[in-house]
Design a protein around this motif. Structure first.
Motif, PDB file in Angstrom:
ATOM      1  N   LEU A   1      25.790  23.378  12.500  1.00 36.36           N
ATOM      2  CA  LEU A   1      26.292  24.632  11.945  1.00 36.36           C
ATOM      3  C   LEU A   1      27.766  24.826  12.303  1.00 36.36           C
ATOM      4  O   LEU A   1      28.509  25.504  11.586  1.00 36.36           O
ATOM      5  N   LYS A   2      28.176  24.193  13.434  1.00 31.45           N
ATOM      6  CA  LYS A   2      29.582  24.237  13.848  1.00 31.45           C
ATOM      7  C   LYS A   2      30.342  22.996  13.351  1.00 31.45           C
ATOM      8  O   LYS A   2      31.426  22.691  13.857  1.00 31.45           O
ATOM      9  N   HIS A   3      29.741  22.264  12.381  1.00 30.29           N
ATOM     10  CA  HIS A   3      30.379  21.069  11.812  1.00 30.29           C
ATOM     11  C   HIS A   3      30.692  20.038  12.888  1.00 30.29           C
ATOM     12  O   HIS A   3      31.703  19.333  12.828  1.00 30.29           O
ATOM     13  N   SER A   4      29.817  19.958  13.880  1.00 31.21           N
ATOM     14  CA  SER A   4      30.022  19.037  15.002  1.00 31.21           C
ATOM     15  C   SER A   4      29.203  17.770  14.836  1.00 31.21           C
ATOM     16  O   SER A   4      28.255  17.707  14.044  1.00 31.21           O
ATOM     17  N   THR A   5      29.561  16.765  15.594  1.00 29.07           N
ATOM     18  CA  THR A   5      28.853  15.483  15.612  1.00 29.07           C
ATOM     19  C   THR A   5      27.941  15.445  16.824  1.00 29.07           C
ATOM     20  O   THR A   5      28.363  15.767  17.938  1.00 29.07           O
ATOM     21  N   VAL A   6      26.696  15.030  16.605  1.00 27.37           N
ATOM     22  CA  VAL A   6      25.702  15.033  17.683  1.00 27.37           C
ATOM     23  C   VAL A   6      25.552  13.629  18.270  1.00 27.37           C
ATOM     24  O   VAL A   6      25.484  12.634  17.540  1.00 27.37           O
ATOM     25  N   VAL A   7      25.482  13.572  19.592  1.00 23.78           N
ATOM     26  CA  VAL A   7      25.285  12.316  20.332  1.00 23.78           C
ATOM     27  C   VAL A   7      23.943  12.414  21.054  1.00 23.78           C
ATOM     28  O   VAL A   7      23.852  13.015  22.118  1.00 23.78           O
TER      29      VAL A   7
ATOM     30  N   PRO B   1      17.933  37.488   6.241  1.00 26.60           N
ATOM     31  CA  PRO B   1      18.157  37.673   4.792  1.00 26.60           C
ATOM     32  C   PRO B   1      17.991  36.343   4.060  1.00 26.60           C
ATOM     33  O   PRO B   1      18.269  35.283   4.601  1.00 26.60           O
ATOM     34  N   ASN B   2      17.527  36.440   2.830  1.00 23.80           N
ATOM     35  CA  ASN B   2      17.371  35.235   2.024  1.00 23.80           C
ATOM     36  C   ASN B   2      18.716  34.581   1.752  1.00 23.80           C
ATOM     37  O   ASN B   2      19.749  35.246   1.731  1.00 23.80           O
ATOM     38  N   GLY B   3      18.685  33.287   1.521  1.00 19.44           N
ATOM     39  CA  GLY B   3      19.894  32.585   1.104  1.00 19.44           C
ATOM     40  C   GLY B   3      20.593  31.828   2.209  1.00 19.44           C
ATOM     41  O   GLY B   3      21.597  31.172   1.948  1.00 19.44           O
ATOM     42  N   TRP B   4      20.105  31.887   3.449  1.00 19.66           N
ATOM     43  CA  TRP B   4      20.791  31.143   4.515  1.00 19.66           C
ATOM     44  C   TRP B   4      20.512  29.649   4.355  1.00 19.66           C
ATOM     45  O   TRP B   4      19.482  29.231   3.850  1.00 19.66           O
ATOM     46  N   LYS B   5      21.448  28.837   4.784  1.00 19.12           N
ATOM     47  CA  LYS B   5      21.285  27.385   4.692  1.00 19.12           C
ATOM     48  C   LYS B   5      22.340  26.712   5.561  1.00 19.12           C
ATOM     49  O   LYS B   5      23.325  27.341   5.968  1.00 19.12           O
TER      50      LYS B   5
ATOM     51  N   ARG C   1      33.745  21.113  15.105  1.00 16.89           N
ATOM     52  CA  ARG C   1      33.947  19.667  15.079  1.00 16.89           C
ATOM     53  C   ARG C   1      34.048  19.066  16.484  1.00 16.89           C
ATOM     54  O   ARG C   1      34.893  18.213  16.761  1.00 16.89           O
ATOM     55  N   ALA C   2      33.178  19.533  17.332  1.00 19.77           N
ATOM     56  CA  ALA C   2      33.090  18.968  18.676  1.00 19.77           C
ATOM     57  C   ALA C   2      32.136  17.770  18.666  1.00 19.77           C
ATOM     58  O   ALA C   2      31.427  17.526  17.677  1.00 19.77           O
TER      59      ALA C   2
ATOM     60  N   GLU D   1      21.609  31.015  17.681  1.00 23.36           N
ATOM     61  CA  GLU D   1      21.879  31.219  19.109  1.00 23.36           C
ATOM     62  C   GLU D   1      22.437  29.948  19.737  1.00 23.36           C
ATOM     63  O   GLU D   1      23.370  29.991  20.543  1.00 23.36           O
ATOM     64  N   PHE D   2      21.871  28.785  19.362  1.00 18.13           N
ATOM     65  CA  PHE D   2      22.379  27.522  19.907  1.00 18.13           C
ATOM     66  C   PHE D   2      23.794  27.261  19.406  1.00 18.13           C
ATOM     67  O   PHE D   2      24.643  26.740  20.138  1.00 18.13           O
ATOM     68  N   SER D   3      24.056  27.624  18.159  1.00 17.34           N
ATOM     69  CA  SER D   3      25.383  27.391  17.588  1.00 17.34           C
ATOM     70  C   SER D   3      26.450  28.178  18.329  1.00 17.34           C
ATOM     71  O   SER D   3      27.586  27.725  18.505  1.00 17.34           O
TER      72      SER D   3
END
Length: 851
Positions: free
Chosen positions: A63-69, A131-135, A41-42, A32-34
């Motif tokens: 999950l969105k391949h972003s950089t966190v500040v 479902p199993n397998g998420w990562k 890449r934000a 939900e946050f994603s």
């Protein structure tokens, strides 16, 4: 290469006093946050307090391949705006409490940043299943964080950390057994710092552990959630452990039985044994904490040693944001108190001109948009930390100081002194220079004003001016941890290099030198004309080494010690029949106040008598130490008990196997002749060295003079002192009685050991000698044996509890010296000190400095 930072797991991810959230439910929230992050890449900032939502926002961004500040939730608008602008933030997660500040910061930053309130993100059911397998997989070289930390300029700088930087840290601590699937770590420190980010959040979830959230940081809430959720690891700063230490030791010292167990545990040196002895204490913390991690600043060694004796295994590492964060850390079961452990396996650490430098997988790729600072901090891949240190023979790293100018507070916060100095100077442009430093464990400032201003205002006027126009205005607009607690005013120029750079590492010694400079006479605070004041001033001038001004604080400014107060008390009693106690000098702290007090007391007496009966003027009488020491009721001298023999025996055995001690000059202690032994003071063990120096029967004739008021609050120590050859002085009350006891001991042809410095050395040098031993020597007609101790400072420095084994110590008793005819107490005291300094320099094979 990809790393999986969040795996499929059915165990709890978040635990609180009233909630439990599984990994599956957490991942549902992460999705939900994603969805709220507008693009791949934000740069996503998080401006909120610690919470499960904070963590979900972090992983939602990843999950969105972003950089966190990460942004400190307590930062004001201006600093937050700077970070948003400097990091080129695209999107902001903010807490509801920070929403208004977030809006203002975004507007001030000038960037088009969308804000999402984390409490308003839709929350799936807490028992959600997937479902199993998420990562969550991340590329090793992608940017995980831009973490802002204090720099050498007035603005913070963003440290770029990749997922590989994080992975290097997590792999190392996991391989050593700190991180594992069953771990539960208390979330105490704010998540915007790299230590809790990796140690409390990312590393814990990487291995499948759980994060434990307290309701608040109140002690009751922390203890409650630790007990309920059985946390296995606590990561905090020195202040937290100091509070635990103070609380527990207060209870330990109230019981002789518990104190005895504590001393037994300290002697045994086994954490497992200590946990058994003090199981009830650990039960209050849930009983499952196996690692107490301390970061952010160095923990006081004495506190560390005491907590270890209580069963708390404190793990002190060393790192910085630029290392994500670990540079060195202690291995389980291989900890040295005072050391930060051994380097991270994936890194190389070396010492260059005393400075710690490091390179390797965990080291940042640089500062975001800071090419000049990158060039200054990195050299051929090596990060120059600005910290000073050394490796011992076993490869353990020890931190000895900081070359950088950043001040690290006990709570782990870091301050840029340049920024603080500029703010103070801005408040008061009349100041010539300002220096801010951490000294005596408090934040202090030294302020230079012109000679002209000092001459016009006088000492007290200058201090009032600086206080009202610089320090108080600065403190009013700054957070509590940034406030100046003590300040010093001077006209001396600050120590600088030839090109004008401030030698900040010399500020502490500069402050000490300022305390002893002669103050300029006050122009607008004339001295009283009364005879009482003039007589008091004349007498006081003989007790201190600086100019006596009417409003100088007798203890802080003039350096009047307890013995000087006793002498002043005797002078006042003898000449004015007024019985001022030592405690009264705290109330009447200046010479003007004392003189006014005496005049008021005499006025009261005059009103009660006829004017004809008033005392005639007479010449003041000097205090006769010979009267104090000789014409008194013989005091009761402590007897030598069997308990004293046990102590000496234990000390003798300990030194035989622990230290390499060389002793010279025993023949200078003459049998049948009373003598005073005056050693320099290097360590906690100095008094016990005598057990190694002389046979038991002769040792019974040695009495030790000590200031042990703090230790006497313990029943155990009171018992120990009463059954040992120790004369304890209480600087508030019994100093005269203590001196009389020493005189009686000398009359009975015994030996008195006095450490003239009064306290252990802080830097290995010989401090000023107090004149008490000189008074006894002159008035009792006994000789003084100067004694040199060399090497003990390195073996057992101040504030440490565990001596370094095998340290070579040289002890030398020098030929006895006598007070010469006409020689003053101060002159004889200085002469003995010079003898000790000269012999110490000779023993250590160095030339004597000119000062």
């Amino acid at each position: 290469m990809k790393y999986t930072f969040l795996k499929d797991n059915n165990l709890p991810a978040f635990l609180g006093d009233d909630f439990e959230i599984s990994y599956s439910s957490m991942y549902a929230n992460v999705l939900e946050f994603s969805k709220r992050v507008p693009k791949e890449r934000a740069h996503v900032a998080i401006y909120a307090e610690n919470s499960p939502e904070w963590v979900c926002a972090l992983y939602g961004a990843w999950l969105k391949h972003s950089t966190v500040v990460p942004v400190d939730a307590t930062l004001p608008v201006a600093e937050t705006a700077f970070i948003l602008s400097d990091s080129e933030t695209d999107f902001l997660f903010a807490s509801k409490a920070n929403l208004e500040n977030a809006k203002a910061a975004v507007e001030k930053s000038g960037r088009a940043v969308e804000i999402c309130v984390i409490e308003e993100v839709e929350k799936p059911l807490m028992n959600a299943t997937l479902p199993n397998g998420w990562k969550i997989e991340c590329e090793a070289e992608d940017l995980a964080f831009i973490v802002y930390t204090s720099g050498t300029t007035s603005n913070p700088k963003g440290v770029m950390l990749t997922f590989d930087n994080l992975q290097a840290n997590i792999e190392a601590v996991s391989d050593e057994g700190y991180f594992h699937e069953k771990m539960r770590t208390l979330a105490m420190l704010p998540f915007q710092h790299i230590l809790p980010l990796v140690g409390t959040v990312v590393g814990v979830l990487y291995v499948g552990g759980a994060i434990v959230f307290p309701k608040s940081l109140a002690p009751a809430d922390i203890a409650g959630v630790l007990a309920k959720r059985k946390a296995t690891m606590v990561i905090s700063v020195p202040r937290f452990y100091e509070l635990i230490h103070a609380n527990i030791m207060e209870k330990v010292n109230k019981s002789i039985a518990v104190k005895s167990l504590f001393l037994l545990s300290k002697f045994a040196g086994s954490v497992k044994f200590a946990r058994m002895l003090f199981a009830s204490i650990h039960k209050r913390f849930g009983g499952k904490v196996s690692a107490w991690v301390c970061g952010g600043a160095a923990l006081n060694r004495e506190v560390n040693a005491d907590l270890s004796a209580l069963g708390f295994k404190i793990c002190e590492g060393y790192g910085m944001t630029e290392a994500a964060p670990i540079i060195a850390f202690p291995r389980i079961g291989n900890i040295k108190i005072g050391s930060c452990g051994q380097p991270l396996p994936s890194n190389e650490v070396r010492i260059v001109d005393g400075e710690i430098t490091v390179r390797g997988r965990s080291i940042t790729k640089g500062y975001y948009r800071r090419p000049e600072e990158n060039e200054a901090s990195f050299n051929n891949g090596w990060l120059y930390t600005g910290d000073l240190g050394y490796f011992d023979d076993d490869g353990f790293l020890f931190i000895t100081g900081r070359r950088k100018e950043i001040i690290v507070l006990p709570n782990g916060k870091k301050l840029n002194p340049i920024e603080l100095e500029e703010q103070i100077k801005e408040k008061c442009p009349q100041l010539e220079e300002v220096g801010v430093l951490m000294y005596d464990d408090i934040l202090q400032a030294v302020c230079r004003i012109s000679d002209k201003m000092y001459a016009e205002l006088g000492k007290e006027g200058a201090e009032d001016f600086v206080r009202e126009n610089a320090i108080l205005p600065y403190n009013r607009v700054n957070a509590s941890y940034r406030r100046i607690i003590r300040f010093t005013v001077t006209t001396k120029e600050f120590p600088r290099t030839r090109i004008g750079k401030l030698k900040r590492f010399q500020l502490a010694s500069f402050v000490e030198s300022v305390k002893t400079e002669l103050p300029i006479e006050q122009v607008f605070a004339p001295e009283p004309e009364s005879k009482i004041y003039k007589d008091l001033k004349e007498f006081l001038a003989m007790q201190v080494s600086v100019t006596v001004l009417p409003d100088a604080h007798m203890e802080m400014d003039l350096g009047l010690d307890s013995l000087g107060k006793v002498a002043l008390h005797g002078f006042i009693k003898e000449n004015y029949n007024i019985d001022m106690q030592e405690s009264d000098f705290e109330k009447y702290s200046s010479l003007r106040k004392v003189a006014n007090f005496i005049e008021e007391e005499q006025k009261k007496k005059t009103e009660e008598k006829a004017v004809a009966d008033s005392p005639k003027p007479r010449k003041p009488k000097a205090v006769a130490w010979s009267e104090i020491l000789k014409n008194c009721t013989p005091p009761i001298i402590p007897k030598t008990y069997f308990f004293h023999a046990i102590t000496l025996f234990a000390a003798r055995i300990f030194f035989k196997f622990w230290y390499d001690i060389e002793i010279e000059g025993r023949e200078n202690i003459k049998d049948g002749e009373p003598m005073i032994v005056a050693p320099n003071h290097q360590s906690l063990c100095d008094g016990f060295f005598f057990a190694k120096m002389f046979p038991r029967k002769k040792l019974y004739k040695f009495y030790f003079f000590a200031k042990m008021r703090a230790m006497m609050s313990s029943k155990f120590m009171k018992f120990y002192v009463r059954h040992s050859n120790i004369i304890v002085v209480d600087v508030k009350s019994n100093i005269k009685e203590s001196v009389q006891k020493l005189a009686e001991i000398l009359r009975k042809k015994n030996y008195v050991v006095m450490f003239p410095e009064g306290t252990r050395t802080r830097d290995g040098n010989v401090a000023e000698f107090k004149p008490m031993f000189a008074i006894l020597a002159k008035e009792m007609g006994v000789r003084v044996v100067p004694m040199v101790i060399s090497g003990a400072f390195e073996g057992l420095k101040a504030r440490t509890s565990l001596p370094a084994r095998g340290t070579k110590i040289k002890i030398k008793l020098l030929p006895p010296v006598s007070v010469e005819e006409g020689e003053s107490y101060a002159d004889f005291s200085n002469r003995v000190r010079e003898i000790v300094i000269a012999e110490k320099a000779k023993i250590e094979g160095r030339e004597l400095s000119s000062d």
